[in-house]
Motif scaffolding. Structure first.
Motif, PDB file in Angstrom:
ATOM      1  N   ALA A   1       0.476   3.196  -3.435  1.00 50.13           N
ATOM      2  CA  ALA A   1      -0.748   3.998  -3.323  1.00 50.13           C
ATOM      3  C   ALA A   1      -0.569   5.317  -2.588  1.00 50.13           C
ATOM      4  O   ALA A   1      -1.347   6.241  -2.815  1.00 50.13           O
ATOM      5  CB  ALA A   1      -1.850   3.174  -2.632  1.00 50.13           C
ATOM      6  N   VAL A   2       0.412   5.439  -1.691  1.00 50.95           N
ATOM      7  CA  VAL A   2       0.525   6.647  -0.877  1.00 50.95           C
ATOM      8  C   VAL A   2       1.233   7.753  -1.665  1.00 50.95           C
ATOM      9  O   VAL A   2       2.419   7.625  -1.991  1.00 50.95           O
ATOM     10  CB  VAL A   2       1.277   6.356   0.435  1.00 50.95           C
ATOM     11  N   ASP A   3       0.487   8.824  -1.979  1.00 39.63           N
ATOM     12  CA  ASP A   3       1.098   9.963  -2.663  1.00 39.63           C
ATOM     13  C   ASP A   3       0.498  11.287  -2.203  1.00 39.63           C
ATOM     14  O   ASP A   3       0.777  12.329  -2.789  1.00 39.63           O
ATOM     15  CB  ASP A   3       0.953   9.819  -4.186  1.00 39.63           C
TER      16      ASP A   3
ATOM     17  N   ILE B   1      -4.588   6.990   5.742  1.00 39.89           N
ATOM     18  CA  ILE B   1      -5.264   5.690   5.607  1.00 39.89           C
ATOM     19  C   ILE B   1      -4.256   4.565   5.780  1.00 39.89           C
ATOM     20  O   ILE B   1      -4.505   3.574   6.481  1.00 39.89           O
ATOM     21  CB  ILE B   1      -5.970   5.587   4.244  1.00 39.89           C
ATOM     22  N   TRP B   2      -3.096   4.718   5.140  1.00 45.38           N
ATOM     23  CA  TRP B   2      -2.041   3.709   5.292  1.00 45.38           C
ATOM     24  C   TRP B   2      -1.594   3.593   6.746  1.00 45.38           C
ATOM     25  O   TRP B   2      -1.430   2.482   7.273  1.00 45.38           O
ATOM     26  CB  TRP B   2      -0.830   4.077   4.429  1.00 45.38           C
TER      27      TRP B   2
ATOM     28  N   THR C   1      -4.154   9.461   1.592  1.00 43.37           N
ATOM     29  CA  THR C   1      -3.711   8.066   1.495  1.00 43.37           C
ATOM     30  C   THR C   1      -2.654   7.747   2.552  1.00 43.37           C
ATOM     31  O   THR C   1      -2.567   6.613   3.036  1.00 43.37           O
ATOM     32  CB  THR C   1      -3.160   7.761   0.095  1.00 43.37           C
TER      33      THR C   1
ATOM     34  N   PHE D   1       0.831  -1.198   0.000  1.00 40.16           N
ATOM     35  CA  PHE D   1       0.000   0.000   0.000  1.00 40.16           C
ATOM     36  C   PHE D   1       0.868   1.251   0.000  1.00 40.16           C
ATOM     37  O   PHE D   1       0.638   2.205  -0.749  1.00 40.16           O
ATOM     38  CB  PHE D   1      -0.916  -0.044   1.232  1.00 40.16           C
TER      39      PHE D   1
END
Length: 419
Positions: free
Chosen positions: A319-321, A328-329, A325, A315
């Motif tokens: 996905a983290v940018d 959420i991570w 996010t 993740f």
């Protein structure tokens, strides 16, 4: 004190282990990661200096594990070495306020900090907790593990506040002083066995007998492996392999979080808040995993945990940018990552029993500490080579896959399996 308390003194030991773990873990990768950028900008040192000192701390503390581990099984030794560990840790951190060379930083944070870490390591407190509990050991270790989870929740914000108020030098001084004030009373309250306080394991008042059905149910017979017998089993070496890989997939991974967040354009305060969110959900995860441990076999949970933790790494990589996010991570990773050490302790106690668990866990420490020493440097080196953390974190993902396979292969030994 035990007579005056309205509850079993073993819970004091479990709570003391929780507070101790919070500061010991916080003073390692999370506090150092928060200090890294302001010290780097002021002193002009490279990141390899900071992670090199962290590696020395982990490596040397691991080499001391086989010596300190058996002391945790002793009757009187913990009452001496735990206060000594507090003095070494608080003093070494406070003294960094005056460092002006990498050599001094390595000596204080790396060498002196290693002796303190070896004494105050979570494994030492887990061995103490296991002396006080048998049937209730899962609940007690979950409580002790809350401190490990709270380290990342409090340390980055606390250190960021100190740096903002006092600058990085005085922040080290105040941080060391705070550790002494909080941990020394806990260290002085350490007792190794319930018999020292006139109590019985688990706080039982009477021994179970056939004519006394109201008495506590007798715990099932457990293994009683000593260190030599445990090392003769397949389970010991597979658990050691899992423990060793944790240095890369947890310690190395966590040590590079804040530098990675800064690399992708996230400011210092949001990065610290994200790690604190991770810590908050990590605390909550102890209740979740504690409930699961009551319902499901520990070996199965070890496999599920490794797969879920690997999913959190994927993740982060893919996905983290942005801040949404990222948080959420942080919440997801908090629910699955940090409970590893509690799970590993519980499965070790289930495989080998409580009487010699300090010596057995201490024997595992050197391999784990080699990994913990090299993990941060390995991932930092991969980042320097590739210019991003993508390859480094994919390596972490592969490590979790290997750990899941080792957990599937591990089986509980019996006396006949020792050779």
């Amino acid at each position: 004190m035990a007579v005056r308390l309205p509850f079993y003194y073993g819970w004091v030991i479990a709570l003391g282990g929780a507070v101790n773990a919070s500061f010991v873990l916080g003073s390692a990768q999370f506090a150092l990661s928060t200090f890294l950028v302001p010290m780097e900008e002021d002193l002009g040192w490279s990141r390899s200096v900071f992670f090199g000192a962290l590696s020395v701390r982990f490596l040397l503390s691991g080499l001391l594990g086989p010596v300190v581990g058996p002391l945790a099984d002793g009757v009187r030794a913990p009452r001496v070495i735990v206060p000594l560990g507090v003095m070494l840790m608080s003093g070494s951190l406070a003294a960094i306020r005056w460092v002006d060379s990498p050599v001094a930083f390595f000596a204080l944070y790396g060498v002196v900090g290693a002796f303190a870490t070896a004494i105050l390591h979570l494994a030492t407190w887990e061995a103490l907790i296991l002396k006080w509990f048998s049937r209730k050991r899962t609940r007690a270790l979950v409580i002790g593990g809350v401190g490990e989870a709270s380290g990342p929740m409090f340390s980055p914000l606390l250190v960021t506040l100190f740096i903002t108020l006092f600058g990085w030098r005085d922040a080290w001084l105040w941080y060391g002083a705070l550790i002494f004030v909080v941990l020394m009373p806990i260290a002085l309250a350490v007792r190794t066995r319930p018999e020292q306080m006139g109590q019985a394991v688990d706080g039982d008042q009477t021994a179970p007998t056939a004519g006394n059905p109201a008495a506590p149910a007798e715990a099932p017979a457990e293994a009683r492996f000593n260190r030599r017998d445990a090392m003769g089993t397949q389970g010991f070496w597979l658990l050691l392999g899992i423990f060793a890989l944790s240095g890369v997939v947890i310690t190395g991974f966590q040590s590079n979080w804040i530098p990675h967040f800064r690399d992708i354009g996230i400011g210092a305060t949001p990065a610290a808040v994200a790690v604190s969110v991770y810590g908050g959900f990590n605390v909550a995860s102890r209740m979740v995993w504690g409930a699961l441990l009551i319902r499901f076999p520990i070996k199965r949970l070890m496999v599920v945990h490794a797969i879920a933790a690997g999913g959190g790494v994927a993740f982060l990589v893919f996905a983290v940018d942005n801040l949404l996010t990222l948080f959420i991570w942080a919440a997801y990773q908090g629910l699955v990552l940090g409970v590893f050490f509690s799970l590993h302790t519980i499965i070790s106690a289930e495989f080998f029993g409580r009487p010699h668990i300090g010596a057995i866990r201490g024997t595992m420490m050197p391999a784990a500490s080699f990994s913990r020493a090299g993990g941060p440097l390995l991932l930092a080196a991969l980042r320097e080579w590739r210019g991003t953390y993508e390859l480094a974190f994919v390596t972490v993902l592969g490590g979790w896959a290997v750990m899941a396979m080792l957990a599937m292969l591990a089986r509980k030994p019996d006396r006949r399996s020792a050779s």
